[in-house]
Design a protein around this motif. Structure first.
Motif, PDB file in Angstrom:
ATOM      1  N   ILE A 196       8.062 -12.696  -5.228  1.00 18.41           N
ATOM      2  CA  ILE A 196       7.892 -13.484  -4.637  1.00 18.41           C
ATOM      3  C   ILE A 196       8.134 -14.875  -4.845  1.00 18.41           C
ATOM      4  O   ILE A 196       6.902 -15.645  -5.832  1.00 18.41           O
ATOM      5  CB  ILE A 196       7.493 -13.423  -3.188  1.00 18.41           C
ATOM      6  N   GLY A 197       9.234 -15.521  -5.402  1.00 20.42           N
ATOM      7  CA  GLY A 197      10.329 -16.588  -6.368  1.00 20.42           C
ATOM      8  C   GLY A 197       8.867 -15.910  -7.700  1.00 20.42           C
ATOM      9  O   GLY A 197      10.394 -14.947  -8.076  1.00 20.42           O
ATOM     10  N   TYR A 198       8.385 -16.930  -8.365  1.00 16.42           N
ATOM     11  CA  TYR A 198       7.898 -15.984  -8.939  1.00 16.42           C
ATOM     12  C   TYR A 198       6.811 -15.863  -9.809  1.00 16.42           C
ATOM     13  O   TYR A 198       6.226 -15.329 -10.463  1.00 16.42           O
ATOM     14  CB  TYR A 198       7.729 -17.700  -9.987  1.00 16.42           C
ATOM     15  N   THR A 199       6.059 -14.347  -8.286  1.00 12.22           N
ATOM     16  CA  THR A 199       5.618 -13.708  -8.709  1.00 12.22           C
ATOM     17  C   THR A 199       6.190 -12.751  -8.439  1.00 12.22           C
ATOM     18  O   THR A 199       6.679 -12.510  -7.551  1.00 12.22           O
ATOM     19  CB  THR A 199       4.234 -14.489  -7.831  1.00 12.22           C
ATOM     20  N   THR A 200       4.887 -11.692  -9.198  1.00 11.64           N
ATOM     21  CA  THR A 200       5.266 -10.144  -8.548  1.00 11.64           C
ATOM     22  C   THR A 200       3.782  -9.957  -8.503  1.00 11.64           C
ATOM     23  O   THR A 200       2.642  -9.889  -8.803  1.00 11.64           O
ATOM     24  CB  THR A 200       5.673 -10.150 -10.433  1.00 11.64           C
ATOM     25  N   TYR A 201       4.630  -8.866  -7.640  1.00 13.63           N
ATOM     26  CA  TYR A 201       3.368  -7.888  -6.520  1.00 13.63           C
ATOM     27  C   TYR A 201       3.690  -6.757  -6.782  1.00 13.63           C
ATOM     28  O   TYR A 201       4.552  -6.236  -6.567  1.00 13.63           O
ATOM     29  CB  TYR A 201       3.460  -8.540  -5.284  1.00 13.63           C
ATOM     30  N   TRP A 202       2.254  -5.890  -6.617  1.00 10.37           N
ATOM     31  CA  TRP A 202       2.836  -4.262  -6.906  1.00 10.37           C
ATOM     32  C   TRP A 202       1.035  -3.778  -6.224  1.00 10.37           C
ATOM     33  O   TRP A 202       0.528  -4.792  -5.799  1.00 10.37           O
ATOM     34  CB  TRP A 202       2.041  -4.033  -8.832  1.00 10.37           C
ATOM     35  N   GLY A 203       1.457  -2.456  -5.535  1.00 15.66           N
ATOM     36  CA  GLY A 203       0.831  -1.819  -5.118  1.00 15.66           C
ATOM     37  C   GLY A 203       0.207  -1.074  -6.037  1.00 15.66           C
ATOM     38  O   GLY A 203      -0.125  -1.563  -7.415  1.00 15.66           O
ATOM     39  N   GLN A 204      -0.911  -0.529  -5.631  1.00 15.96           N
ATOM     40  CA  GLN A 204      -2.701   0.346  -6.323  1.00 15.96           C
ATOM     41  C   GLN A 204      -1.477   1.590  -6.602  1.00 15.96           C
ATOM     42  O   GLN A 204      -2.239   2.198  -7.750  1.00 15.96           O
ATOM     43  CB  GLN A 204      -3.292   0.738  -5.090  1.00 15.96           C
ATOM     44  N   GLY A 205      -0.665   1.930  -6.563  1.00 19.48           N
ATOM     45  CA  GLY A 205       0.415   2.793  -7.278  1.00 19.48           C
ATOM     46  C   GLY A 205      -0.493   4.143  -6.594  1.00 19.48           C
ATOM     47  O   GLY A 205      -1.225   4.403  -5.530  1.00 19.48           O
ATOM     48  N   THR A 206       0.993   5.546  -6.558  1.00 19.27           N
ATOM     49  CA  THR A 206       0.365   6.742  -5.798  1.00 19.27           C
ATOM     50  C   THR A 206       0.505   7.787  -6.834  1.00 19.27           C
ATOM     51  O   THR A 206       2.276   7.906  -7.446  1.00 19.27           O
ATOM     52  CB  THR A 206       0.803   6.546  -4.586  1.00 19.27           C
ATOM     53  N   GLN A 207      -0.401   9.093  -6.823  1.00 18.16           N
ATOM     54  CA  GLN A 207       0.136   9.506  -8.442  1.00 18.16           C
ATOM     55  C   GLN A 207       1.123  10.531  -7.671  1.00 18.16           C
ATOM     56  O   GLN A 207       0.390  12.067  -6.472  1.00 18.16           O
ATOM     57  CB  GLN A 207      -1.002  10.814  -8.657  1.00 18.16           C
ATOM     58  N   VAL A 208       2.279  11.561  -8.300  1.00 20.83           N
ATOM     59  CA  VAL A 208       3.426  12.278  -8.149  1.00 20.83           C
ATOM     60  C   VAL A 208       2.965  13.351  -9.329  1.00 20.83           C
ATOM     61  O   VAL A 208       3.334  13.010 -10.781  1.00 20.83           O
ATOM     62  CB  VAL A 208       4.322  11.386  -8.294  1.00 20.83           C
ATOM     63  N   THR A 209       2.852  14.246  -9.237  1.00 14.58           N
ATOM     64  CA  THR A 209       2.639  15.684 -10.439  1.00 14.58           C
ATOM     65  C   THR A 209       3.561  16.909  -9.784  1.00 14.58           C
ATOM     66  O   THR A 209       3.336  17.040  -8.760  1.00 14.58           O
ATOM     67  CB  THR A 209       0.863  15.524 -10.408  1.00 14.58           C
ATOM     68  N   VAL A 210       4.151  16.959 -10.945  1.00 14.59           N
ATOM     69  CA  VAL A 210       5.498  18.002 -10.351  1.00 14.59           C
ATOM     70  C   VAL A 210       4.646  18.701 -11.590  1.00 14.59           C
ATOM     71  O   VAL A 210       5.282  19.357 -12.617  1.00 14.59           O
ATOM     72  CB  VAL A 210       6.511  17.469 -10.886  1.00 14.59           C
ATOM     73  N   CYS A 266       5.156   0.616  -5.748  1.00 15.98           N
ATOM     74  CA  CYS A 266       5.857  -0.346  -4.499  1.00 15.98           C
ATOM     75  C   CYS A 266       5.834  -1.785  -5.355  1.00 15.98           C
ATOM     76  O   CYS A 266       5.076  -2.275  -6.243  1.00 15.98           O
ATOM     77  CB  CYS A 266       5.150  -0.151  -3.458  1.00 15.98           C
ATOM     78  N   HIS A 267       6.912  -2.482  -5.019  1.00 14.93           N
ATOM     79  CA  HIS A 267       7.015  -4.104  -5.891  1.00 14.93           C
ATOM     80  C   HIS A 267       7.877  -4.848  -5.086  1.00 14.93           C
ATOM     81  O   HIS A 267       8.994  -4.688  -5.061  1.00 14.93           O
ATOM     82  CB  HIS A 267       7.404  -3.380  -7.395  1.00 14.93           C
ATOM     83  N   VAL A 268       7.588  -5.689  -5.288  1.00 14.55           N
ATOM     84  CA  VAL A 268       8.133  -7.053  -4.714  1.00 14.55           C
ATOM     85  C   VAL A 268       7.813  -7.935  -5.361  1.00 14.55           C
ATOM     86  O   VAL A 268       6.798  -8.375  -6.343  1.00 14.55           O
ATOM     87  CB  VAL A 268       8.047  -7.492  -3.154  1.00 14.55           C
ATOM     88  N   TRP A 320      10.944   0.558  -6.359  1.00 21.59           N
ATOM     89  CA  TRP A 320       9.978   1.528  -6.491  1.00 21.59           C
ATOM     90  C   TRP A 320       9.918   1.247  -8.336  1.00 21.59           C
ATOM     91  O   TRP A 320      11.103   1.952  -8.693  1.00 21.59           O
ATOM     92  CB  TRP A 320       9.987   2.597  -6.199  1.00 21.59           C
ATOM     93  N   TYR A 321       8.853   1.586  -8.586  1.00 24.06           N
ATOM     94  CA  TYR A 321       8.166   2.353 -10.151  1.00 24.06           C
ATOM     95  C   TYR A 321       7.709   2.575 -10.803  1.00 24.06           C
ATOM     96  O   TYR A 321       7.304   3.344  -9.792  1.00 24.06           O
ATOM     97  CB  TYR A 321       7.602   0.758 -10.585  1.00 24.06           C
ATOM     98  N   ARG A 322       8.087   3.190 -12.085  1.00 20.52           N
ATOM     99  CA  ARG A 322       6.852   4.324 -12.089  1.00 20.52           C
ATOM    100  C   ARG A 322       6.335   4.725 -13.537  1.00 20.52           C
ATOM    101  O   ARG A 322       6.849   3.496 -14.225  1.00 20.52           O
ATOM    102  CB  ARG A 322       7.634   6.017 -11.633  1.00 20.52           C
ATOM    103  N   VAL A 374       0.191  -1.170  -0.052  1.00 17.65           N
ATOM    104  CA  VAL A 374      -0.165  -0.038   0.042  1.00 17.65           C
ATOM    105  C   VAL A 374       0.957   0.763  -0.080  1.00 17.65           C
ATOM    106  O   VAL A 374       1.510   1.651   0.970  1.00 17.65           O
ATOM    107  CB  VAL A 374      -1.009  -0.403   1.145  1.00 17.65           C
ATOM    108  N   GLU A 375       1.111   1.634  -1.020  1.00 19.48           N
ATOM    109  CA  GLU A 375       1.468   2.840  -1.702  1.00 19.48           C
ATOM    110  C   GLU A 375       1.200   4.022  -1.005  1.00 19.48           C
ATOM    111  O   GLU A 375      -0.751   4.332  -0.665  1.00 19.48           O
ATOM    112  CB  GLU A 375       2.100   3.136  -3.072  1.00 19.48           C
TER     113      GLU A 375
END
Length: 113
Positions: free
Chosen positions: A97-111, A93-95, A36-38, A5-6
């Motif tokens: 675990i083994g062969y499985t990839t998990y992602w959070g729901q994302g958080t918006q950054v606006t500059v 956010c990303h992890v 962290w990805y974007r 959860v981001e």
């Protein structure tokens, strides 16, 4: 189950700072690398920073962003300084675990000014 959860995104002016947080649960947090990805509109998702035994950063953020983690709290952070308009994206956010990839729901950054 694994949950990421981001939080911490928002609107910031160029040159400003933000600190993103990711709360992890459902697995042994301390033994896995965290990332962290974007993803900007119309672009592919890209790796921004990772932390395990060491840290690594995309060239575009080196010297401006810092990734850190608190294993006791099961948290990973991304401190973003000297933000630029091109940093505008949804940050995930990303992890893996083994062969499985998990992602959070994302958080918006606006500059933007």
């Amino acid at each position: 189950q694994v949950q990421l959860v981001e939080s911490g995104g928002g609107l910031v002016q160029p040159g400003g700072s933000l600190r993103l947080s990711c709360a992890a649960s459902g697995y042994i947090f301390s033994i896995y690398d965290m990332n962290w990805y974007r993803q900007a509109p119309g672009k592919q998702r890209e790796l921004v920073a990772g932390i395990g035994g060491s840290t690594n950063y995309a060239d575009s953020v080196k010297g401006r962003f810092t990734i850190s983690r608190d294993n006791a709290k099961k948290m990973v952070y991304l401190q973003m300084n000297s933000l630029k308009s091109e940093d505008t994206a949804v940050y995930y956010c990303h992890v893996k675990i083994g062969y499985t990839t998990y992602w959070g729901q994302g958080t918006q950054v606006t500059v933007s000014s």
